[in-house]
Design a protein around this motif. Structure first.
Motif, PDB file in Angstrom:
ATOM      1  N   ALA A  18       3.256  -5.489 -25.865  1.00  0.00           N
ATOM      2  CA  ALA A  18       3.204  -6.465 -26.954  1.00  0.00           C
ATOM      3  C   ALA A  18       4.546  -7.178 -27.111  1.00  0.00           C
ATOM      4  O   ALA A  18       4.592  -8.382 -27.360  1.00  0.00           O
ATOM      5  CB  ALA A  18       2.811  -5.787 -28.262  1.00  0.00           C
ATOM      6  N   LYS A  19       5.639  -6.441 -26.956  1.00  0.00           N
ATOM      7  CA  LYS A  19       6.971  -7.041 -27.074  1.00  0.00           C
ATOM      8  C   LYS A  19       7.204  -8.091 -25.989  1.00  0.00           C
ATOM      9  O   LYS A  19       7.949  -9.044 -26.192  1.00  0.00           O
ATOM     10  CB  LYS A  19       8.056  -5.960 -26.984  1.00  0.00           C
ATOM     11  N   LYS A  20       6.566  -7.907 -24.846  1.00  0.00           N
ATOM     12  CA  LYS A  20       6.771  -8.821 -23.720  1.00  0.00           C
ATOM     13  C   LYS A  20       5.544  -9.716 -23.487  1.00  0.00           C
ATOM     14  O   LYS A  20       5.399 -10.315 -22.431  1.00  0.00           O
ATOM     15  CB  LYS A  20       7.093  -8.011 -22.474  1.00  0.00           C
ATOM     16  N   TYR A  21       4.678  -9.795 -24.484  1.00  0.00           N
ATOM     17  CA  TYR A  21       3.454 -10.579 -24.372  1.00  0.00           C
ATOM     18  C   TYR A  21       3.796 -12.043 -24.074  1.00  0.00           C
ATOM     19  O   TYR A  21       4.644 -12.637 -24.723  1.00  0.00           O
ATOM     20  CB  TYR A  21       2.637 -10.485 -25.666  1.00  0.00           C
ATOM     21  N   GLY A  22       3.176 -12.582 -23.040  1.00  0.00           N
ATOM     22  CA  GLY A  22       3.412 -13.963 -22.646  1.00  0.00           C
ATOM     23  C   GLY A  22       4.538 -14.138 -21.636  1.00  0.00           C
ATOM     24  O   GLY A  22       4.751 -15.230 -21.125  1.00  0.00           O
ATOM     25  N   ASP A  23       5.269 -13.063 -21.344  1.00  0.00           N
ATOM     26  CA  ASP A  23       6.389 -13.137 -20.403  1.00  0.00           C
ATOM     27  C   ASP A  23       6.007 -12.720 -18.988  1.00  0.00           C
ATOM     28  O   ASP A  23       6.857 -12.657 -18.113  1.00  0.00           O
ATOM     29  CB  ASP A  23       7.546 -12.236 -20.857  1.00  0.00           C
ATOM     30  N   GLY A  24       4.750 -12.387 -18.764  1.00  0.00           N
ATOM     31  CA  GLY A  24       4.316 -11.929 -17.446  1.00  0.00           C
ATOM     32  C   GLY A  24       4.145 -10.427 -17.418  1.00  0.00           C
ATOM     33  O   GLY A  24       4.376  -9.736 -18.414  1.00  0.00           O
ATOM     34  N   PRO A  25       3.735  -9.915 -16.252  1.00  0.00           N
ATOM     35  CA  PRO A  25       3.438  -8.481 -16.134  1.00  0.00           C
ATOM     36  C   PRO A  25       4.673  -7.597 -16.316  1.00  0.00           C
ATOM     37  O   PRO A  25       5.779  -7.987 -15.979  1.00  0.00           O
ATOM     38  CB  PRO A  25       2.885  -8.329 -14.723  1.00  0.00           C
ATOM     39  N   VAL A  26       4.425  -6.406 -16.846  1.00  0.00           N
ATOM     40  CA  VAL A  26       5.475  -5.409 -17.070  1.00  0.00           C
ATOM     41  C   VAL A  26       5.115  -4.179 -16.249  1.00  0.00           C
ATOM     42  O   VAL A  26       3.968  -3.716 -16.287  1.00  0.00           O
ATOM     43  CB  VAL A  26       5.565  -5.034 -18.571  1.00  0.00           C
ATOM     44  N   SER A  27       6.066  -3.635 -15.529  1.00  0.00           N
ATOM     45  CA  SER A  27       5.801  -2.451 -14.711  1.00  0.00           C
ATOM     46  C   SER A  27       5.868  -1.190 -15.563  1.00  0.00           C
ATOM     47  O   SER A  27       6.618  -1.125 -16.539  1.00  0.00           O
ATOM     48  CB  SER A  27       6.815  -2.352 -13.568  1.00  0.00           C
ATOM     49  N   LEU A  28       5.077  -0.206 -15.164  1.00  0.00           N
ATOM     50  CA  LEU A  28       5.140   1.082 -15.861  1.00  0.00           C
ATOM     51  C   LEU A  28       6.498   1.734 -15.651  1.00  0.00           C
ATOM     52  O   LEU A  28       6.989   2.456 -16.516  1.00  0.00           O
ATOM     53  CB  LEU A  28       4.028   2.007 -15.367  1.00  0.00           C
ATOM     54  N   LYS A  29       7.101   1.465 -14.499  1.00  0.00           N
ATOM     55  CA  LYS A  29       8.421   2.025 -14.215  1.00  0.00           C
ATOM     56  C   LYS A  29       9.442   1.563 -15.253  1.00  0.00           C
ATOM     57  O   LYS A  29      10.226   2.362 -15.760  1.00  0.00           O
ATOM     58  CB  LYS A  29       8.875   1.622 -12.814  1.00  0.00           C
ATOM     59  N   SER A  30       9.401   0.281 -15.606  1.00  0.00           N
ATOM     60  CA  SER A  30      10.361  -0.231 -16.596  1.00  0.00           C
ATOM     61  C   SER A  30      10.089   0.353 -17.981  1.00  0.00           C
ATOM     62  O   SER A  30      11.021   0.657 -18.727  1.00  0.00           O
ATOM     63  CB  SER A  30      10.340  -1.758 -16.637  1.00  0.00           C
ATOM     64  N   ILE A  31       8.807   0.540 -18.320  1.00  0.00           N
ATOM     65  CA  ILE A  31       8.466   1.152 -19.608  1.00  0.00           C
ATOM     66  C   ILE A  31       8.930   2.608 -19.628  1.00  0.00           C
ATOM     67  O   ILE A  31       9.507   3.067 -20.611  1.00  0.00           O
ATOM     68  CB  ILE A  31       6.947   1.058 -19.874  1.00  0.00           C
ATOM     69  N   ALA A  32       8.697   3.318 -18.526  1.00  0.00           N
ATOM     70  CA  ALA A  32       9.101   4.722 -18.434  1.00  0.00           C
ATOM     71  C   ALA A  32      10.616   4.854 -18.566  1.00  0.00           C
ATOM     72  O   ALA A  32      11.109   5.715 -19.307  1.00  0.00           O
ATOM     73  CB  ALA A  32       8.619   5.317 -17.116  1.00  0.00           C
ATOM     74  N   GLN A  33      11.350   4.011 -17.870  1.00  0.00           N
ATOM     75  CA  GLN A  33      12.812   4.081 -17.920  1.00  0.00           C
ATOM     76  C   GLN A  33      13.343   3.728 -19.306  1.00  0.00           C
ATOM     77  O   GLN A  33      14.242   4.396 -19.816  1.00  0.00           O
ATOM     78  CB  GLN A  33      13.430   3.162 -16.867  1.00  0.00           C
ATOM     79  N   ALA A  34      12.794   2.700 -19.920  1.00  0.00           N
ATOM     80  CA  ALA A  34      13.272   2.252 -21.230  1.00  0.00           C
ATOM     81  C   ALA A  34      13.030   3.294 -22.319  1.00  0.00           C
ATOM     82  O   ALA A  34      13.770   3.346 -23.307  1.00  0.00           O
ATOM     83  CB  ALA A  34      12.598   0.937 -21.609  1.00  0.00           C
ATOM     84  N   ASN A  35      11.990   4.116 -22.134  1.00  0.00           N
ATOM     85  CA  ASN A  35      11.629   5.089 -23.170  1.00  0.00           C
ATOM     86  C   ASN A  35      11.846   6.530 -22.735  1.00  0.00           C
ATOM     87  O   ASN A  35      11.435   7.453 -23.432  1.00  0.00           O
ATOM     88  CB  ASN A  35      10.166   4.881 -23.577  1.00  0.00           C
TER      89      ASN A  35
END
Length: 139
Positions: A18-35
Motif C-alpha cells: 500500500a505504501k508503494k501503491y502506484g510505484d510498480g511491483p515490490v519484491s518480497l525480498k525488499s519487504i523481508a529486508q525492510a521488516n
C-alpha cells in the motif's frame, strides 16, 4: 481471538504494498529486508493473498507484487480472513449458554467492526500518536 504470525506478517506485506501503491511491483525480498522477516515465510503467505485476489504478481527481472485494488478498498478484515480463517473469539459458540453466547457475539462483532473498518490505506498512512512532524528548530 489471537492473530498468529500469518496474519501479522500478511498485514505487513499488504501495508508495504500500500505504501508503494502506484510505484510498480515490490519484491518480497525488499519487504523481508525492510521488516527483518523471513523471505521464505513471506512467499508462503503471498500465495493465499494472490489466490484471494488481493495481490497480483508481476513476472520478470523487475517483477514482484502489487495490490489488486486501491488500498482504500482493501480492509484488514479481508487479509485476516484469508490468512487466519473466520473471525470468532471461541469455538462452538452455538453450544454456549445464552448469556455467554451473547457476550461472545458482541466481542466477535466488535472485532469484525474494527477489522472491516480499517483499510490498509489507513494503516499505511498511520503515524504514532507521539510522533511529531519533523520540524527543525534553530536557536
Amino acid at each position: 481471538m489471537k492473530i498468529s504470525t500469518k496474519g501479522r506478517y500478511g498485514l505487513t506485506i499488504m501495508i508495504e504494498l500500500a505504501k508503494k501503491y502506484g510505484d510498480g511491483p515490490v519484491s518480497l525480498k525488499s519487504i523481508a529486508q525492510a521488516n527483518d522477516l523471513s523471505e521464505h515465510y513471506l512467499e508462503q503467505l503471498i500465495a493465499p493473498l494472490r489466490n484471494a485476489g488481493l495481490v497480483k504478481s508481476i513476472r520478470g527481472a523487475y517483477g514482484g507484487y502489487i495490490l489488486a485494488d486501491d488500498p482504500s478498498n482493501i480492509t484488514s478484515g479481508d487479509i485476516i480472513r484469508v490468512l487466519e480463517g473466520p473471525i470468532t473469539p471461541v469455538e462452538g459458540i452455538e453450544d454456549e449458554e445464552p448469556v455467554k453466547r451473547a457476550l461472545w457475539i458482541r466481542i466477535r462483532d466488535a472485532v469484525k467492526d474494527v477489522l472491516d473498518n480499517t483499510t490498509i490505506q489507513d494503516l499505511a498512512n498511520h503515524k504514532d500518536e507521539g510522533e511529531i512532524d519533523s520540524y527543525m528548530f534553530y536557536i
